[in-house]
Structures are given as C-alpha cells and as structure tokens.
Scaffold this motif. Structure first.
Motif, PDB file in Angstrom:
ATOM      1  N   ASN A  10       0.795  -1.224   0.000  1.00  0.00           N
ATOM      2  CA  ASN A  10       0.000   0.000   0.000  1.00  0.00           C
ATOM      3  C   ASN A  10       0.829   1.276   0.000  1.00  0.00           C
ATOM      4  O   ASN A  10       0.296   2.355   0.209  1.00  0.00           O
ATOM      5  CB  ASN A  10      -0.940   0.005   1.208  1.00  0.00           C
ATOM      6  CG  ASN A  10      -1.957  -1.121   1.138  1.00  0.00           C
ATOM      7  OD1 ASN A  10      -2.489  -1.409   0.074  1.00  0.00           O
ATOM      8  ND2 ASN A  10      -2.210  -1.764   2.257  1.00  0.00           N
ATOM      9  N   CYS A  75      -3.876   2.226   8.920  1.00  0.00           N
ATOM     10  CA  CYS A  75      -2.938   1.185   9.332  1.00  0.00           C
ATOM     11  C   CYS A  75      -1.766   1.835  10.066  1.00  0.00           C
ATOM     12  O   CYS A  75      -1.193   2.813   9.576  1.00  0.00           O
ATOM     13  CB  CYS A  75      -2.457   0.417   8.113  1.00  0.00           C
ATOM     14  SG  CYS A  75      -1.117  -0.735   8.468  1.00  0.00           S
ATOM     15  N   CYS A  78       1.486   1.179   7.478  1.00  0.00           N
ATOM     16  CA  CYS A  78       1.607   1.762   6.126  1.00  0.00           C
ATOM     17  C   CYS A  78       0.617   2.905   5.887  1.00  0.00           C
ATOM     18  O   CYS A  78       0.596   3.479   4.802  1.00  0.00           O
ATOM     19  CB  CYS A  78       1.422   0.681   5.071  1.00  0.00           C
ATOM     20  SG  CYS A  78      -0.277   0.112   4.909  1.00  0.00           S
ATOM     21  N   GLN A  80      -2.441   2.872   5.321  1.00  0.00           N
ATOM     22  CA  GLN A  80      -3.585   2.509   4.490  1.00  0.00           C
ATOM     23  C   GLN A  80      -4.887   2.879   5.210  1.00  0.00           C
ATOM     24  O   GLN A  80      -5.020   2.668   6.413  1.00  0.00           O
ATOM     25  CB  GLN A  80      -3.535   0.989   4.235  1.00  0.00           C
ATOM     26  CG  GLN A  80      -4.795   0.378   3.673  1.00  0.00           C
ATOM     27  CD  GLN A  80      -5.050   0.787   2.222  1.00  0.00           C
ATOM     28  OE1 GLN A  80      -4.120   1.050   1.473  1.00  0.00           O
ATOM     29  NE2 GLN A  80      -6.306   0.845   1.856  1.00  0.00           N
ATOM     30  N   CYS A 103      -3.435  -3.069   8.719  1.00  0.00           N
ATOM     31  CA  CYS A 103      -4.071  -3.676   7.547  1.00  0.00           C
ATOM     32  C   CYS A 103      -3.638  -5.135   7.403  1.00  0.00           C
ATOM     33  O   CYS A 103      -2.621  -5.556   7.960  1.00  0.00           O
ATOM     34  CB  CYS A 103      -3.796  -2.865   6.289  1.00  0.00           C
ATOM     35  SG  CYS A 103      -2.151  -3.081   5.587  1.00  0.00           S
ATOM     36  N   CYS A 106       0.016  -5.891   5.972  1.00  0.00           N
ATOM     37  CA  CYS A 106       1.086  -5.569   6.933  1.00  0.00           C
ATOM     38  C   CYS A 106       1.095  -6.575   8.075  1.00  0.00           C
ATOM     39  O   CYS A 106       2.160  -7.024   8.507  1.00  0.00           O
ATOM     40  CB  CYS A 106       0.910  -4.166   7.523  1.00  0.00           C
ATOM     41  SG  CYS A 106       1.365  -2.853   6.395  1.00  0.00           S
TER      42      CYS A 106
HETATM   43 ZN   LIG Z   1      -0.611  -1.590   6.402  1.00  0.00          ZN
END
Ligand SMILES: [Zn+2]
Length: 128
Positions: A10, A75, A78, A80, A103, A106
């Motif tokens: 992501n 997240c 990342c 996201q 997420c 991850c």
């Molecule tokens: Zn993530």
C-alpha cells in the motif's frame, strides 16, 4: 543521512518506522475483524470530527460527541485507510487490538513474521 524506504503493498514506508511499530505492538492482542465506526468528537459548528472518543474528558463547549462519528482509521504501519467505504483506496477489514488498526497485508507479512529482518531483507527498497 538518507532514509531507506520499503515498498509495501500500500505504499513506500520508511524502514525504521516499520521496525518501531513491530517492536512495540502486542501481536496477540490483535484479531481480524470488519472495520466499524467508533464515537468521535466533532468540533462545534463544523463537520470536522477531530478526535476519536474513547471515554476521555472533553470540553463540551468546543466539541459534540457523535456516535459513529469516527469514520475511518489508518494502518499503524503503512497508513492505508481502513473504513466502511468500498473503494480502491480503502480496506474494510483489518487487525484490531481494541484501539489501533493494522491492515491485513502488513499484519500477515510483517507482524506475523518470525523474523522481521529476514522479511525486510527480501522486499524491494530504495533510498531517499
Ligand atoms: Zn498496512
């Protein structure tokens, strides 16, 4: 000093950010679940839900408590978006520990890894 970025599904994330999160989270506390809205504190006379409400005290002259007002999360690794909207930028489920979300990719690729350094070594990177 240049930072090293890791190419995750992501987005590109700085490698030490990943290490810090992996080190500090308690992976046993997370369960996979559909995302759900939580209460939020909305600034009065605006539509802006500024904060997640988790029972903290707040200034009732400044904020209104809105049930289901917190409409997405990010997240921890990342960033996201995880929320209820089904579009290409949002995932609708993830791993949740009662407060933070991670997420699916991850969590399953990084958090559940037996050795994070081995996994990171095999992912494409770049310096910036
Ligand atoms: Zn993530």
């Amino acid at each position: 000093m240049k930072n090293i970025f890791v190419k995750l599904k992501n987005g590109n994330i700085e490698i030490n950010h990943i290490r810090e999160i992996i080190e500090e989270i308690e992976k046993n506390h997370y369960t996979f679940t559909n995302w759900f809205p939580r209460p939020g504190l909305k600034e009065k006379n605006t539509d802006f839900v500024a904060r997640l409400y988790i029972g903290q005290s707040y200034d009732k002259n400044q904020f209104d408590l809105v049930e289901n007002g917190w409409i997405h999360d990010h997240c921890e690794i990342c960033f996201q978006t995880i929320g209820k909207e089904t579009n290409e930028y949002t995932e609708t489920s993830g791993y949740f520990d009662g407060y933070d979300w991670i997420c699916k990719s991850c969590f399953e690729e990084l958090v559940m890894a037996e050795n994070i350094e081995t996994v990171l070594k095999d992912i494409e990177k770049f310096k910036e």
